[in-house]
Design an enzyme around this catalytic site. Sequence first.
Site, PDB file in Angstrom:
ATOM      1  N   GLU A 115     -70.879  70.851 118.231  1.00  0.00           N
ATOM      2  CA  GLU A 115     -69.549  71.044 117.604  1.00  0.00           C
ATOM      3  C   GLU A 115     -69.739  71.476 116.145  1.00  0.00           C
ATOM      4  O   GLU A 115     -70.859  71.711 115.694  1.00  0.00           O
ATOM      5  CB  GLU A 115     -68.762  69.730 117.661  1.00  0.00           C
ATOM      6  CG  GLU A 115     -69.488  68.567 116.974  1.00  0.00           C
ATOM      7  CD  GLU A 115     -68.952  67.198 117.335  1.00  0.00           C
ATOM      8  OE1 GLU A 115     -68.096  67.078 118.228  1.00  0.00           O
ATOM      9  OE2 GLU A 115     -69.419  66.220 116.704  1.00  0.00           O
ATOM     10  N   ASP A 173     -66.137  65.232 108.344  1.00  0.00           N
ATOM     11  CA  ASP A 173     -65.920  66.653 108.654  1.00  0.00           C
ATOM     12  C   ASP A 173     -65.422  67.429 107.440  1.00  0.00           C
ATOM     13  O   ASP A 173     -64.450  68.211 107.540  1.00  0.00           O
ATOM     14  CB  ASP A 173     -64.880  66.815 109.788  1.00  0.00           C
ATOM     15  CG  ASP A 173     -65.072  65.806 110.916  1.00  0.00           C
ATOM     16  OD1 ASP A 173     -66.231  65.498 111.207  1.00  0.00           O
ATOM     17  OD2 ASP A 173     -64.073  65.343 111.491  1.00  0.00           O
TER      18      ASP A 173
HETATM   19  O1  FUB Z   1     -63.852  63.451 113.164  1.00  0.00           O
HETATM   20  C1  FUB Z   1     -63.524  63.790 114.466  1.00  0.00           C
HETATM   21  C2  FUB Z   1     -64.617  64.502 115.165  1.00  0.00           C
HETATM   22  O2  FUB Z   1     -65.869  63.892 114.889  1.00  0.00           O
HETATM   23  C3  FUB Z   1     -64.841  65.919 114.751  1.00  0.00           C
HETATM   24  O3  FUB Z   1     -63.914  66.810 115.248  1.00  0.00           O
HETATM   25  C4  FUB Z   1     -66.204  66.118 115.266  1.00  0.00           C
HETATM   26  O4  FUB Z   1     -66.818  67.258 114.792  1.00  0.00           O
HETATM   27  C5  FUB Z   1     -66.877  64.861 114.821  1.00  0.00           C
HETATM   28  O5  FUB Z   1     -67.342  64.971 113.498  1.00  0.00           O
END
Ligand code: FUB
Length: 342
Positions: A221, A51
């Site tokens: 997301e 991320d």
């Molecule tokens: O790294 C944790 C979670 O995994 C993130 O918040 C999401 O977007 C995914 O990449």
Amino acid sequence: MKSEELKTLFSPPKGSWGVFLLLALACIVSTADAKKKKTSGNPIFEGWYADPEGAVLDGKYWVFPTFSAPYDEQLHFDAFSSKDLVNWTKHENIITKQDIPWLRRALWAPAIIEANNKYYLFFGGNDVHEGEVGGIGVAVSDKPEGPYKDALGKPLINEIVNGAQPIDQFVFRDDDGQYYMFYGGWRHCNVCKLSPDLLSIVPWEDGQKFHEVTPSKEYVEGPFMLKRNGKYYFMWSQGGWTGPDYCVAYAISDTPFGPFKLKGKILQRDESIARGAGHHSVIKVPGKDEYYIIYHRRPLEETDGNHRVTCIDRLIFNPDGTIAPVKMTFEGVKRNKIKKTP
Ligand code: FUB
């Protein structure tokens, strides 16, 4: 020269001089290595990091990633800085559980922005569900490398609205100086307005704090926005982050809130390079129409969901304003120093 004299010349001198000379030698070798390195390579630094939020702060490139590990072990952030995109310096523990009173686990997906002569680090905490404490928090520091301290003593966004889990925030500053926060997991994305001190949410004209702006039924997301030539480019991740098909898609709009014209995928698995490529951000080189995408991906031989590494490649705009599909590489990108503005 006698052999005794030769021995003295080539054996390290005793005491502190010896240590000093060895350190100096190591320094010369590592500087030479850094100079020799022509591209960043991918991943750009060692370790499992996901991320990644890229930014230009204080005349340097920065990357703020998630420490990719089981949720109960995600209790700190490291950051990385570079003068040239090729050589990266690690800044450890820029914020830890001790600095966030309400954090239990799952410290995720940092977003950074400079404002009011400070650095604001937004983050997700606790993998929050209905009725629990957690969500999106904000921490502040005087320096990009921290240390950051939680500013509110509680999450900035705790509630689940419009079905969006409060995680994966991105803070966007429009040309008129207004700050907007896009956020959301669980297939829903909301937008809210931030106050000038970035520590509270300003309701919309209709009294609501959050408006849903989910741009596509595939959205999952990781929202991100950039503005170029008057157009708003909204990007996000879709698919499951532990799987091979995680990817990034985008849409274009004339406003930050849509309506969004869906354009398609820009980053996805490449069976000759890596799988699970997603949750990205974009760095613009100051003063130039040049862009880099920073993202995580999973090496081909790996299946552990957390084995995510941070990479960089070019993000290229076509002459018609659309974005060309990203070519993932092992080489990464060439040296690109930021020019000092007078
Ligand atoms: O790294 C944790 C979670 O995994 C993130 O918040 C999401 O977007 C995914 O990449």
